[in-house]
Design a protein around this motif. Structure first.
Motif, PDB file in Angstrom:
ATOM      1  N   UNK A 119      40.842   3.394 -22.253  1.00 30.41           N
ATOM      2  CA  UNK A 119      42.111   3.636 -22.946  1.00 30.41           C
ATOM      3  C   UNK A 119      42.459   2.522 -23.927  1.00 30.41           C
ATOM      4  N   UNK A 120      42.954   2.895 -25.076  1.00 32.56           N
ATOM      5  CA  UNK A 120      43.458   1.929 -26.047  1.00 32.56           C
ATOM      6  C   UNK A 120      44.414   2.666 -26.976  1.00 32.56           C
ATOM      7  N   UNK A 121      45.548   2.070 -27.239  1.00 26.20           N
ATOM      8  CA  UNK A 121      46.457   2.616 -28.240  1.00 26.20           C
ATOM      9  C   UNK A 121      45.828   2.350 -29.597  1.00 26.20           C
ATOM     10  N   UNK A 122      45.788   3.259 -30.516  1.00 26.28           N
ATOM     11  CA  UNK A 122      46.314   4.616 -30.526  1.00 26.28           C
ATOM     12  C   UNK A 122      45.244   5.704 -30.335  1.00 26.28           C
ATOM     13  N   UNK A 123      44.197   5.415 -29.578  1.00 25.75           N
ATOM     14  CA  UNK A 123      43.124   6.403 -29.440  1.00 25.75           C
ATOM     15  C   UNK A 123      43.128   7.081 -28.075  1.00 25.75           C
ATOM     16  N   UNK A 124      44.061   6.715 -27.201  1.00 27.17           N
ATOM     17  CA  UNK A 124      44.009   7.199 -25.818  1.00 27.17           C
ATOM     18  C   UNK A 124      44.081   8.710 -25.699  1.00 27.17           C
ATOM     19  N   UNK A 125      44.762   9.354 -26.653  1.00 29.43           N
ATOM     20  CA  UNK A 125      44.944  10.804 -26.530  1.00 29.43           C
ATOM     21  C   UNK A 125      43.608  11.542 -26.569  1.00 29.43           C
ATOM     22  N   UNK A 126      42.638  10.989 -27.278  1.00 31.25           N
ATOM     23  CA  UNK A 126      41.326  11.646 -27.321  1.00 31.25           C
ATOM     24  C   UNK A 126      40.732  11.644 -25.918  1.00 31.25           C
ATOM     25  N   UNK A 127      40.811  10.477 -25.254  1.00 31.27           N
ATOM     26  CA  UNK A 127      40.290  10.380 -23.891  1.00 31.27           C
ATOM     27  C   UNK A 127      41.064  11.301 -22.955  1.00 31.27           C
ATOM     28  N   UNK A 128      42.377  11.363 -23.128  1.00 34.26           N
ATOM     29  CA  UNK A 128      43.193  12.204 -22.246  1.00 34.26           C
ATOM     30  C   UNK A 128      42.804  13.672 -22.389  1.00 34.26           C
ATOM     31  N   UNK A 129      42.652  14.085 -23.635  1.00 32.28           N
ATOM     32  CA  UNK A 129      42.285  15.476 -23.877  1.00 32.28           C
ATOM     33  C   UNK A 129      40.885  15.778 -23.329  1.00 32.28           C
ATOM     34  N   UNK A 130      39.978  14.839 -23.545  1.00 36.60           N
ATOM     35  CA  UNK A 130      38.612  15.057 -23.067  1.00 36.60           C
ATOM     36  C   UNK A 130      38.560  15.088 -21.544  1.00 36.60           C
ATOM     37  N   UNK A 131      39.383  14.261 -20.899  1.00 36.36           N
ATOM     38  CA  UNK A 131      39.368  14.237 -19.432  1.00 36.36           C
ATOM     39  C   UNK A 131      39.846  15.571 -18.877  1.00 36.36           C
ATOM     40  N   UNK A 170      21.602   9.315 -31.442  1.00 36.65           N
ATOM     41  CA  UNK A 170      22.721  10.059 -32.007  1.00 36.65           C
ATOM     42  C   UNK A 170      23.958   9.990 -31.110  1.00 36.65           C
ATOM     43  N   UNK A 171      25.088   9.641 -31.675  1.00 33.91           N
ATOM     44  CA  UNK A 171      26.359   9.687 -30.953  1.00 33.91           C
ATOM     45  C   UNK A 171      27.477   9.477 -31.972  1.00 33.91           C
ATOM     46  N   UNK A 172      28.694   9.681 -31.544  1.00 35.61           N
ATOM     47  CA  UNK A 172      29.826   9.567 -32.460  1.00 35.61           C
ATOM     48  C   UNK A 172      30.823   8.556 -31.894  1.00 35.61           C
ATOM     49  N   UNK A 173      31.272   7.666 -32.748  1.00 31.71           N
ATOM     50  CA  UNK A 173      32.248   6.651 -32.356  1.00 31.71           C
ATOM     51  C   UNK A 173      33.494   6.866 -33.208  1.00 31.71           C
ATOM     52  N   UNK A 174      34.608   7.157 -32.550  1.00 34.50           N
ATOM     53  CA  UNK A 174      35.858   7.361 -33.280  1.00 34.50           C
ATOM     54  C   UNK A 174      36.645   6.061 -33.247  1.00 34.50           C
ATOM     55  N   UNK A 175      37.044   5.599 -34.413  1.00 33.92           N
ATOM     56  CA  UNK A 175      37.874   4.406 -34.491  1.00 33.92           C
ATOM     57  C   UNK A 175      39.224   4.807 -35.069  1.00 33.92           C
ATOM     58  N   UNK A 176      40.217   4.873 -34.204  1.00 34.71           N
ATOM     59  CA  UNK A 176      41.574   5.158 -34.666  1.00 34.71           C
ATOM     60  C   UNK A 176      42.182   3.799 -35.003  1.00 34.71           C
ATOM     61  N   UNK A 177      42.167   3.472 -36.291  1.00 31.95           N
ATOM     62  CA  UNK A 177      42.452   2.091 -36.676  1.00 31.95           C
ATOM     63  C   UNK A 177      43.920   1.730 -36.525  1.00 31.95           C
ATOM     64  N   UNK A 178      44.145   0.478 -36.178  1.00 33.71           N
ATOM     65  CA  UNK A 178      45.492  -0.082 -36.078  1.00 33.71           C
ATOM     66  C   UNK A 178      45.543  -1.342 -36.927  1.00 33.71           C
ATOM     67  N   UNK A 179      46.742  -1.943 -37.009  1.00 35.36           N
ATOM     68  CA  UNK A 179      46.866  -3.194 -37.752  1.00 35.36           C
ATOM     69  C   UNK A 179      46.112  -4.302 -37.046  1.00 35.36           C
ATOM     70  N   UNK A 180      45.290  -5.031 -37.785  1.00 29.09           N
ATOM     71  CA  UNK A 180      44.447  -6.071 -37.194  1.00 29.09           C
ATOM     72  C   UNK A 180      44.677  -7.344 -38.003  1.00 29.09           C
TER      73      UNK A 180
END
Lengths: 384, 87, 291
Positions: free
Chosen positions: A34-46, A104-114
Motif C-alpha cells: 500500500x502507498x498513497x495515492x496508488x492503494x486503490x489499485x491494490x484494493x481493487x485487485x484484492x 514482461x510485467x507492468x509497473x504503475x507509478x501513481x506519481x506524487x510530489x517528491x
C-alpha cells in the motif's frame, strides 16, 4: 454477466479503471504494497483477482512486490504492481533485473510530489527521469502517461501489450489527480480488446536458448518455468544460453540489444496526440494531467492571434526525438509545461536544435495557472 | 561342527565389486574423499592435474567396499563409484 | 580401475558445460549441490517441475550449475521472486538456495515474512559465516570475536541464530546440518521437497579461502574434521537455544516438522467462505476460460 466480462459504461475512479484494465488484459498476479495515492489499485485487485482464480499478495515491501511479479511472469502469468515515487525508488533494483532478464510485467507509478516522502496526497510528475534512467545501467524503457481515467484504462492494456511484445517491465506514469479522478470509463467487451500474447518458444528441451534471437529480431522467445526447457536466467551479463559470460563482446551485444529493441521499434511504441502542429509558430508540449490545463490556455492564447500547436506525449519514453528535431526547424519555439523542474523540458531542449525551448517547471502539488502558460507562449512567439 | 540354529547374518561376508572412476582434471585437491574414506582406499597422487592440484589415486583397491561416500562428498563431481553385487 | 569415458551419475543433473564451477577448492557448496540434486531425485519429483532461485554471492551461483529451471536474481530478493513463481504456478516445486548474507542480512525481511505467510517453498541457507564473494566481510552470522575483512579487531556484533529466526518467524520445517552430513542433507531435502509449507534448512559450510584464513581455521578439510568433532545430532533441541559460535557444539537435526495451512490453502478457504455468503459470487476455476 460473467465477472471477467465487466463491460459497458462506468463511473470509475482512475485507479479502479487501471485495475479493471489489467484484469481485462489478462493480468492474474498482483504484488501489492500500500502507498498513497496508488492503494486503490491494490484494493481493487484484492477484490477482483480471487474471483478470477488470480493471485493477490500483499508483500512486506515494494522490493518484494516487484521481485514477486518478475517471478510470476516467469511462471507464465501476466503480472503487475502499483506504487508511487518512494515505492518506485525501492523497486528500481528489481526493475533493472526485469530489464536484464527481459521479463514482461507492468509497473504503475501513481506519481506524487517528491523528492522523498514529499506530498503523499498531492500530485506531481517528478519521476519521469526515474522511469528512463532509474535503475543503474543502460536499457530501453517504455513509459506511458495517461491524462484521464479512460486513457488510464486504455494505456494499461497497451502497457501489457508492449511488455509482452518487447519483454520488459513497462511503466505507466499516472499521477495522483488521474488516479483519484472519477470519470466515465467505457470498458469494451473482452473480445473487442486487442491483446498481444507472449511468444512462447516451440523448441523442445535443450534446443531452446533463452536469449537467442533471429537476426532481424531483438526479442527472444519465452519459455516459462515447468515447461521442461531447464534453462537458466540471470541478472549477470549473459550469453544466448542465459549463462553468465563476463566477456566484453557479450556485454556489448546484450546491452545494445536491450536498447535497440526499443529504439528500433520506437515508431510503433510512440503514441502522440497532435493538434495544429504543422503550421504552428509555438508548440506547447505536455503530458499526463498537465495537458488538461494546457488546452484551455491554448484556446485563450489562440484568440490573441498566435498560431499554437499542441503536442501531448502519451508515450514519454522512448522520446519522439526525430519529430521534435523536425518540428524545431519550423517553429519559433517549444513551451514545455510539466509538474517537475524540467525533466522532459531538458529532453526537448536536447532534441530541438533549431529553436528555443521555454521551460515551464512546477514542483508539483499544484497546477500551472493558465496565465502562466499564456505568458510563456507569448514570450516565445514574440521572441521570433 | 553342527549348529543348532542358523547364525544371524549371512554365512559368507558379502563381497562387493565395482569400479572407482576419477576425473583427474576436475579435481581441486580438497582431500575430502581421502580423509573421509572409511577404509582409506585413496591417497593423494604425486602427479599434477591440469589445474595444478594433486588428484587422488587408489592405493588399496581390495579394501574398497564401493560405498560411494567419496562420490557424495566430492564437491567437484570428480569421483564416482559403480557398485556391483557379487552373488 | 579408471574409466574416464564413463559418466558421473550427477552429470545429467548439472550443467556440465559450465564446469568447473567457480567455487574454491574445499568449499562445501559443491557437496551441497550434489546432495540437493540427489534429494530431488530421491523425492521422485519430475525435475521439469522444479525451479531453483538464488540470490547473489557464492551460494547465489548455485542456480547457474543446476540443470533445472533456475533463476539468479538480485541480492536478497530470491524469496519474493520465488514466492511469485510458486504462487503463479502452484504445480512447481520451488527451492531457494542462497547464502546467509543474502537471506538474513539484505533479505532478512523477506525471509521472516515468507515464513510467516507460510508460502510453500524450500529455503536452503548455506551458512559460511562470512561474505565470501566480496572478499570476507562481516556477515550477520559471523561469530562474536571472529575476524573478517571489515572486523579487523574482531566482530563485535551478536550473530543471528538462523534456525532460531526461522522457527520464530513460523516456518513449518526447520533443520540444520553441516556440509559433512551429506547423506542426512539429502534425506532432509527429499523430505522438504515433498512437504507443504515454508521449509527452512541451514547448512553449515566451510569457507577455507576467507573465513578460515582470517580465523586460522586451516583448510576446508580441517574445518570438516572440526565439524565431525563438534557436531551433535539432537532432533529434540529447541532451535532458539542452539546458536553457533567459533567453538562449541554444532547441534544438528530436524527441529521443527509441523503442518500448518499454507498461504494458498488459506486463500482458498477465504474464497470459499465468501462464496457461501454471497450466492451471486462466481469463481471461475479455469484460467484459460477467462478473457
Amino acid at each position: 454477466m460473467r465477472i471477467s466480462d465487466m463491460h459497458g459504461e462506468f463511473f470509475l475512479q482512475g485507479n479502479y479503471a487501471c485495475a479493471e484494465a489489467a484484469i481485462s488484459a489478462g493480468c492474474r498476479f498482483f504484488g501489492a504494497y500500500p502507498i498513497t495515492p496508488a492503494s486503490e489499485i491494490a484494493e481493487r485487485m484484492s477484490y477482483r483477482l480471487p474471483q478470477l482464480d488470480g493471485v493477490f499478495v500483499q508483500f512486506e515491501d515494494e522490493i518484494a512486490s516487484m521481485a514477486s511479479i518478475l517471478g510470476a511472469s516467469w511462471a507464465g502469468v501476466k503480472s503487475m504492481t502499483a506504487t508511487s515515487g518512494p515505492g518506485i525508488s525501492l523497486m528500481l533494483e528489481n526493475i533493472g533485473l526485469g530489464m536484464m532478464m527481459e521479463t514482461p510485467c507492468v509497473v504503475v507509478n501513481v506519481q506524487r510530489g517528491s523528492p522523498s516522502t514529499g506530498l503523499p496526497t498531492s500530485w506531481g510528475q517528478s519521476d519521469m527521469m526515474q522511469a528512463r534512467w532509474g535503475s543503474h545501467g543502460d536499457y530501453g524503457s517504455i513509459a506511458l502517461c495517461p491524462k484521464s481515467p479512460q486513457e488510464y484504462f486504455d494505456l494499461t492494456i497497451k502497457a501489457f501489450n508492449f511488455s509482452e511484445k518487447y519483454r520488459l517491465p513497462v511503466f505507466i506514469m499516472a499521477d495522483a489527480v488521474v488516479g483519484h479522478m472519477t470519470e466515465k470509463v467505457v470498458i469494451p467487451p473482452s473480445e473487442e480488446l486487442e491483446l498481444i500474447e507472449r511468444k512462447y518458444t516451440n523448441k523442445k528441451g535443450d534446443q531452446y536458448k533463452p536469449y537467442e534471437c533471429c537476426d532481424d529480431e531483438f526479442v527472444p522467445d519465452f519459455a516459462k518455468a515447468g515447461d521442461g526447457h531447464l534453462y537458466h536466467s540471470t541478472g549477470l551479463t549473459h550469453n544466448e544460453k542465459g549463462y553468465p559470460d563476463m566477456s566484453v563482446e557479450t556485454h556489448i551485444k546484450l546491452v545494445n540489444r536491450l536498447i535497440n529493441k526499443i529504439r528500433d521499434n520506437s515508431e510503433e511504441i510512440i503514441l502522440l496526440e497532435k493538434r495544429d502542429i504543422d503550421d504552428a509558430d509555438v508548440i506547447v508540449i505536455s503530458y499526463g494531467i498537465t495537458s488538461r490545463t494546457v488546452i484551455p490556455a491554448i484556446e485563450k492564447a489562440k484568440k490573441k492571434g498566435i498560431k499554437i500547436g499542441y503536442l501531448r506525449l502519451i508515450t514519454v519514453w522512448p522520446f519522439p526525438e526525430k519529430l521534435i528535431l523536425e518540428l524545431s526547424k519550423k517553429v519559433a519555439g517549444f513551451v514545455v509545461a510539466e509538474l517537475n523542474m524540467g525533466q522532459v523540458a531538458l529532453e526537448v531542449d536536447r532534441c530541438a536544435k533549431y529553436c528555443t525551448t521555454k521551460w515551464l517547471p512546477h514542483p508539483g502539488g499544484g497546477m500551472h495557472s493558465q496565465s502562466e502558460i499564456i505568458k510563456a507562449i507569448e514570450e516565445v512567439a514574440h521572441a521570433k | 561342527m553342527k549348529y543348532w540354529e542358523k547364525p544371524f547374518g549371512r554365512e559368507k561376508p558379502q563381497v562387493f565389486q565395482g569400479s572407482i572412476n576419477i576425473f583427474k582434471d576436475r579435481c581441486k585437491g580438497c582431500g575430502f574423499c581421502i580423509e573421509f574414506c572409511p577404509n582409506n582406499v585413496l591417497d593423494f597422487s604425486n602427479e599434477f592435474n591440469k589445474k595444478g592440484y594433486h588428484p587422488p589415486e587408489i592405493i588399496f583397491t581390495k579394501k574398497c567396499t564401493y560405498c560411494g561416500l567419496c562420490e557424495s562428498i566430492c564437491p567437484d563431481s570428480a569421483i564416482f563409484v559403480i557398485r556391483e553385487e557379487v552373488k | 580401475m579408471q574409466n574416464n569415458a564413463a559418466h558421473h551419475p550427477m552429470e545429467k543433473y548439472l550443467r556440465m558445460d559450465r564446469m568447473p564451477h567457480i567455487w574454491c577448492s574445499s568449499c562445501g557448496l559443491g557437496t551441497i549441490v550434489n546432495s540437493f540434486m540427489k534429494g530431488i531425485k530421491n523425492a521422485g519429483i519430475d525435475t521439469n517441475k522444479v525451479a531453483v532461485v538464488s540470490g547473489i554471492g557464492c551460494t547465489g551461483r548455485v542456480a547457474g550449475y543446476i540443470k533445472l529451471d533456475s533463476y539468479h536474481t538480485t541480492h536478497g530478493r530470491a524469496i519474493p521472486f520465488a514466492s511469485g513463481l510458486k504462487l503463479a504456478n502452484r504445480d512447481l516445486t520451488v527451492a531457494v538456495i542462497s547464502g546467509d548474507g543474502d537471506l538474513f542480512a539484505i533479505g532478512g525481511n523477506h525471509l521472516i515474512h515468507a515464513a510467516r505467510r507460510n508460502v510453500d517453498m524450500n529455503v536452503i541457507c548455506v551458512n559460511n559465516f562470512i561474505y565470501g564473494m566480496t572478499g570476507g566481510q562481516n556477515a550477520p552470522t559471523t561469530p562474536l570475536g571472529a575476524y573478517s575483512s571489515t572486523a579487523p579487531y574482531g566482530n563485535y556484533e551478536q550473530p543471528f541464530n538462523l534456525v532460531g529466526v526461522a522457527a520464530a518467524a513460523g516456518a513449518s520445517y526447520v533443520a540444520r546440518w553441516t556440509a559433512l552430513h551429506f547423506h542426512r542433507l539429502t534425506d532432509t531435502i527429499k523430505e522438504m521437497a515433498k512437504k507443504k509449507g515454508f521449509c527452512f534448512l541451514e547448512v553449515v559450510s566451510p569457507c577455507s579461502t576467507v573465513f578460515a584464513r582470517k580465523n586460522k581455521g586451516g583448510t576446508g578439510l580441517d574445518i570438516l574434521r572440526e565439524y565431525k568433532d563438534r557436531s551433535i545430532i539432537d532432533h529434540e533441541a529447541d532451535p532458539q537455544k542452539i546458536p553457533l559460535g567459533m567453538n562449541g557444539e554444532i547441534i544438528c537435526g530436524v527441529f521443527i516438522n509441523e503442518d500448518r495451512p499454507t498461504f494458498w490453502e488459506n486463500v482458498q478457504k477465504g474464497i470459499e467462505k465468501r462464496v457461501v455468503k454471497t450466492k451471486n459470487y462466481k469463481v471461475i476455476k479455469n484460467r484459460e476460460s477467462v478473457v
